[in-house]
Design a protein around this motif. Structure first.
Motif, PDB file in Angstrom:
ATOM      1  N   TYR A 265       0.821  -1.213   0.000  1.00  0.00           N
ATOM      2  CA  TYR A 265       0.000   0.000   0.000  1.00  0.00           C
ATOM      3  C   TYR A 265       0.853   1.259   0.000  1.00  0.00           C
ATOM      4  N   ALA A 266       2.029   1.201   0.630  1.00  0.00           N
ATOM      5  CA  ALA A 266       2.911   2.367   0.645  1.00  0.00           C
ATOM      6  C   ALA A 266       3.448   2.690  -0.741  1.00  0.00           C
ATOM      7  N   ASN A 267       3.483   1.691  -1.628  1.00  0.00           N
ATOM      8  CA  ASN A 267       4.071   1.895  -2.950  1.00  0.00           C
ATOM      9  C   ASN A 267       3.055   2.031  -4.067  1.00  0.00           C
ATOM     10  N   LYS A 268       1.780   2.000  -3.737  1.00  0.00           N
ATOM     11  CA  LYS A 268       0.774   2.289  -4.757  1.00  0.00           C
ATOM     12  C   LYS A 268       0.907   3.745  -5.186  1.00  0.00           C
ATOM     13  N   GLY A 269       0.989   3.970  -6.479  1.00  0.00           N
ATOM     14  CA  GLY A 269       1.148   5.322  -6.984  1.00  0.00           C
ATOM     15  C   GLY A 269       2.551   5.871  -6.832  1.00  0.00           C
ATOM     16  N   LYS A 270       3.467   5.056  -6.326  1.00  0.00           N
ATOM     17  CA  LYS A 270       4.849   5.510  -6.105  1.00  0.00           C
ATOM     18  C   LYS A 270       5.843   4.682  -6.904  1.00  0.00           C
ATOM     19  N   SER A 271       5.728   3.359  -6.833  1.00  0.00           N
ATOM     20  CA  SER A 271       6.667   2.480  -7.522  1.00  0.00           C
ATOM     21  C   SER A 271       5.928   1.671  -8.586  1.00  0.00           C
ATOM     22  N   LYS A 272       6.492   1.630  -9.791  1.00  0.00           N
ATOM     23  CA  LYS A 272       5.854   0.893 -10.879  1.00  0.00           C
ATOM     24  C   LYS A 272       5.878  -0.599 -10.599  1.00  0.00           C
ATOM     25  N   PHE A 273       7.015  -1.080 -10.078  1.00  0.00           N
ATOM     26  CA  PHE A 273       7.159  -2.499  -9.766  1.00  0.00           C
ATOM     27  C   PHE A 273       7.671  -2.643  -8.337  1.00  0.00           C
ATOM     28  N   LEU A 274       7.271  -3.750  -7.721  1.00  0.00           N
ATOM     29  CA  LEU A 274       7.630  -4.021  -6.332  1.00  0.00           C
ATOM     30  C   LEU A 274       8.126  -5.457  -6.231  1.00  0.00           C
ATOM     31  N   ILE A 275       9.327  -5.646  -5.648  1.00  0.00           N
ATOM     32  CA  ILE A 275       9.885  -6.981  -5.447  1.00  0.00           C
ATOM     33  C   ILE A 275       9.910  -7.251  -3.949  1.00  0.00           C
ATOM     34  N   LEU A 276       9.297  -8.345  -3.519  1.00  0.00           N
ATOM     35  CA  LEU A 276       9.229  -8.691  -2.098  1.00  0.00           C
ATOM     36  C   LEU A 276       9.980  -9.998  -1.890  1.00  0.00           C
ATOM     37  N   LYS A 277      11.091  -9.929  -1.144  1.00  0.00           N
ATOM     38  CA  LYS A 277      11.946 -11.105  -1.035  1.00  0.00           C
ATOM     39  C   LYS A 277      12.840 -11.009   0.189  1.00  0.00           C
ATOM     40  N   ASP A 278      13.525 -12.110   0.468  1.00  0.00           N
ATOM     41  CA  ASP A 278      14.460 -12.169   1.583  1.00  0.00           C
ATOM     42  C   ASP A 278      15.875 -11.840   1.107  1.00  0.00           C
ATOM     43  N   LEU A 279      16.788 -11.722   2.074  1.00  0.00           N
ATOM     44  CA  LEU A 279      18.165 -11.355   1.754  1.00  0.00           C
ATOM     45  C   LEU A 279      18.889 -12.418   0.940  1.00  0.00           C
ATOM     46  N   ASP A 280      18.485 -13.671   1.069  1.00  0.00           N
ATOM     47  CA  ASP A 280      19.182 -14.763   0.377  1.00  0.00           C
ATOM     48  C   ASP A 280      18.526 -15.132  -0.949  1.00  0.00           C
ATOM     49  N   GLU A 281      17.684 -14.258  -1.467  1.00  0.00           N
ATOM     50  CA  GLU A 281      16.958 -14.533  -2.702  1.00  0.00           C
ATOM     51  C   GLU A 281      17.246 -13.444  -3.744  1.00  0.00           C
ATOM     52  N   PHE A 282      17.366 -13.882  -5.005  1.00  0.00           N
ATOM     53  CA  PHE A 282      17.618 -12.949  -6.100  1.00  0.00           C
ATOM     54  C   PHE A 282      16.780 -13.352  -7.312  1.00  0.00           C
ATOM     55  N   VAL A 283      16.007 -12.406  -7.830  1.00  0.00           N
ATOM     56  CA  VAL A 283      15.272 -12.633  -9.069  1.00  0.00           C
ATOM     57  C   VAL A 283      16.231 -12.338 -10.214  1.00  0.00           C
ATOM     58  N   VAL A 284      16.631 -13.394 -10.967  1.00  0.00           N
ATOM     59  CA  VAL A 284      17.713 -13.260 -11.943  1.00  0.00           C
ATOM     60  C   VAL A 284      17.203 -13.528 -13.361  1.00  0.00           C
ATOM     61  N   PRO A 285      17.284 -12.528 -14.242  1.00  0.00           N
ATOM     62  CA  PRO A 285      16.952 -12.762 -15.653  1.00  0.00           C
ATOM     63  C   PRO A 285      18.052 -13.596 -16.314  1.00  0.00           C
ATOM     64  N   HIS A 286      17.683 -14.582 -17.110  1.00  0.00           N
ATOM     65  CA  HIS A 286      18.671 -15.423 -17.786  1.00  0.00           C
ATOM     66  C   HIS A 286      18.717 -15.171 -19.282  1.00  0.00           C
ATOM     67  N   LYS A 287      17.855 -14.295 -19.772  1.00  0.00           N
ATOM     68  CA  LYS A 287      17.911 -13.923 -21.190  1.00  0.00           C
ATOM     69  C   LYS A 287      18.043 -12.408 -21.381  1.00  0.00           C
ATOM     70  N   HIS A 288      18.084 -11.687 -20.282  1.00  0.00           N
ATOM     71  CA  HIS A 288      18.146 -10.231 -20.343  1.00  0.00           C
ATOM     72  C   HIS A 288      19.164  -9.734 -19.327  1.00  0.00           C
ATOM     73  N   GLU A 289      19.594  -8.487 -19.509  1.00  0.00           N
ATOM     74  CA  GLU A 289      20.629  -7.934 -18.649  1.00  0.00           C
ATOM     75  C   GLU A 289      20.097  -7.540 -17.283  1.00  0.00           C
ATOM     76  N   ASN A 290      18.835  -7.108 -17.225  1.00  0.00           N
ATOM     77  CA  ASN A 290      18.300  -6.599 -15.960  1.00  0.00           C
ATOM     78  C   ASN A 290      16.781  -6.738 -15.947  1.00  0.00           C
ATOM     79  N   TRP A 291      16.173  -6.324 -14.824  1.00  0.00           N
ATOM     80  CA  TRP A 291      14.719  -6.452 -14.668  1.00  0.00           C
ATOM     81  C   TRP A 291      13.963  -5.611 -15.696  1.00  0.00           C
ATOM     82  N   HIS A 292      14.470  -4.438 -15.990  1.00  0.00           N
ATOM     83  CA  HIS A 292      13.778  -3.551 -16.938  1.00  0.00           C
ATOM     84  C   HIS A 292      13.654  -4.217 -18.304  1.00  0.00           C
TER      85      HIS A 292
END
Length: 436
Positions: A265-292
């Motif tokens: 709710y704090a990021n509605k209207g503020k952040s286009k995308f939101l990633i919710l995760k722990d310190l030992d987790e990484f969302v990693v693209p394998h066909k692209h350079e970055n999340w964008h």
């Protein structure tokens, strides 16, 4: 000038008279069939009805109220409902309150708004609120909950009083600020006290390479050294620290579901995308350079109605040990103890979608978040699972693994990560050989 009485300032009154005079001349020039007296009357009536003062801009009703201090409080002296934060949702014209409650609580919620500190009690009309328990409680006594309070038209409330069984709590309302981000990362409560600053540095610096703009950390208990690291990033403007002093203990994983709803709710209207995760987790693209680049490709293909992109989990089992055979940056990685660079053996299979998965969420399209999936999307939107050959969740922890495969893909970021981690340690005043 009796009609100026609502404005409390002769200079503001003079400015209003001048503005009305200009309007009169413009209307006369265009020969519009409008009575100027009606214009004046409607303007003044709007000011009175909305408790408007014009002494300072801060007193005027505004959709950009910021810097609201949040803390846990019971509703009255009860122990079945606690509230933490309140956010204005422009699309739904409602205030959404984040809190925790007993699982079996069934109560009516009454919401009362104030539009200014001087608003009269008789002008505060109560509305019926809706309390919704987040169903992901893991058999604990308490669970996260959200109270939705519809806001009457033509007002911008400053505070909301929520009443349950004649007990009341008051919350200041947070509005979306002018800040805008592409990717915000939310990390659930640090507890213990948490004492591993290098894991925070590794996660922040690697996520920055992947595309993160800012981070939100919920702080239950941390050591002074961890606080030093977080304060460094806070001064750089990329970290926000939220104190997280839960009023109860019998709740899943330090109130993770409540912190997730709060960050949503704090990021509605503020952040286009939101990633919710722990310190030992990484969302990693394998066909692209970055999340964008990843999401641009996915969205352009067929998933324009996504409320969240879900990434399947693969465990990089720490029990498999460090493997630096043939790795050119092994000395630096070992010195800095960069887990994501040292552990390259993972489970060959991916867990099914919604099992230990994590998401990149579009906050404005989600109503209720779970830890590993969406509980409720805005009507017309849905959760979308990304295929592992495109991107998946790298999860670094001990786990029972049947078959393993070597996966050193993450080392493509090694040079930049090592450089950035060393720079951060230097700026903080810590050596890369410090025993942290």
């Amino acid at each position: 000038m009796a009609f100026c009485s609502p404005f409390k300032s002769i200079w503001v009154c003079f400015a209003i008279i001048l503005s009305i005079s200009i309007i009169m001349n413009v209307l006369y020039f265009f020969q519009e069939d409008i009575k100027i007296a009606d214009v004046v009357s409607k303007y003044l009536r709007f000011a009175r009805d909305n408790k408007t003062t014009f002494e300072t801009c801060a007193n005027a009703p505004s959709p950009r109220i910021q810097s609201v201090t949040q803390s846990w409080q019971p509703v009255g002296n009860r122990s079945d409902v606690f509230v933490f934060s309140a956010y204005f949702n422009k699309e739904k014209k409602a205030v959404q309150i984040v809190g925790i409650a007993l699982l079996n609580v069934k109560v009516d919620c009454i919401c009362t708004f104030t539009t200014s500190a001087t608003a009269a009690d008789e002008d505060r009309k109560p509305v019926q609120g809706l309390l919704e328990i987040v169903p992901e409680h893991h058999s604990r006594r308490y669970s996260a909950m959200v109270i939705r309070c519809p806001v009457p038209e033509h007002i911008w409330p400053v505070t909301v009083n929520v009443t349950v069984r004649n007990a009341t709590a008051s919350l200041n309302i947070t509005y979306a600020s002018s800040e805008r981000y592409n990717f915000s990362v939310c990390v659930p409560a640090l507890f213990g006290p948490f004492k591993n600053p290098k894991s925070i540095i590794e996660m922040v610096e690697l996520d920055l390479l992947l595309g993160a703009d800012r981070f939100v950390f919920y702080n239950e208990s941390i050591t002074p050294l961890v606080n030093t690291v977080l304060e460094h990033y806070t001064k750089k403007g990329i970290v926000k620290i939220i104190p997280w002093n839960l009023p109860v203990r019998n709740i899943h994983y330090h109130g993770q579901l409540a912190s997730i709803q709060d960050c949503l709710y704090a990021n509605k209207g503020k952040s286009k995308f939101l990633i919710l995760k722990d310190l030992d987790e990484f969302v990693v693209p394998h066909k692209h350079e970055n999340w964008h680049e990843l999401l641009q490709s996915v969205n352009d293909s067929k998933h324009t109605n996504a409320s969240a992109y879900l990434f399947r989990n693969a465990f990089f089992n720490l029990d498999f040990g460090v493997d630096v055979n043939g790795y050119e940056r092994k000395s630096d990685s070992q010195l800095l103890h960069l887990v994501s660079m040292l552990y390259v053996w993972r489970d060959k299979s991916f867990l099914p979608a919604r099992q230990r998965s994590k998401m990149i969420v579009l906050p404005d399209r989600v109503e209720i978040l779970g830890i590993h999936f969406i509980w409720k999307s805005v009507q017309g939107f849905k959760e979308v699972t990304i295929e592992p050959n495109v991107a998946f969740l790298h999860h670094y922890r001990k786990w029972k693994t049947k078959t393993k495969v070597k996966d050193g893909f993450m080392r493509k970021y090694a040079d930049r990560l090592i450089q950035n981690v060393n720079r951060t340690l230097s700026l903080i005043g810590l050596s890369n050989t410090t025993g942290i």
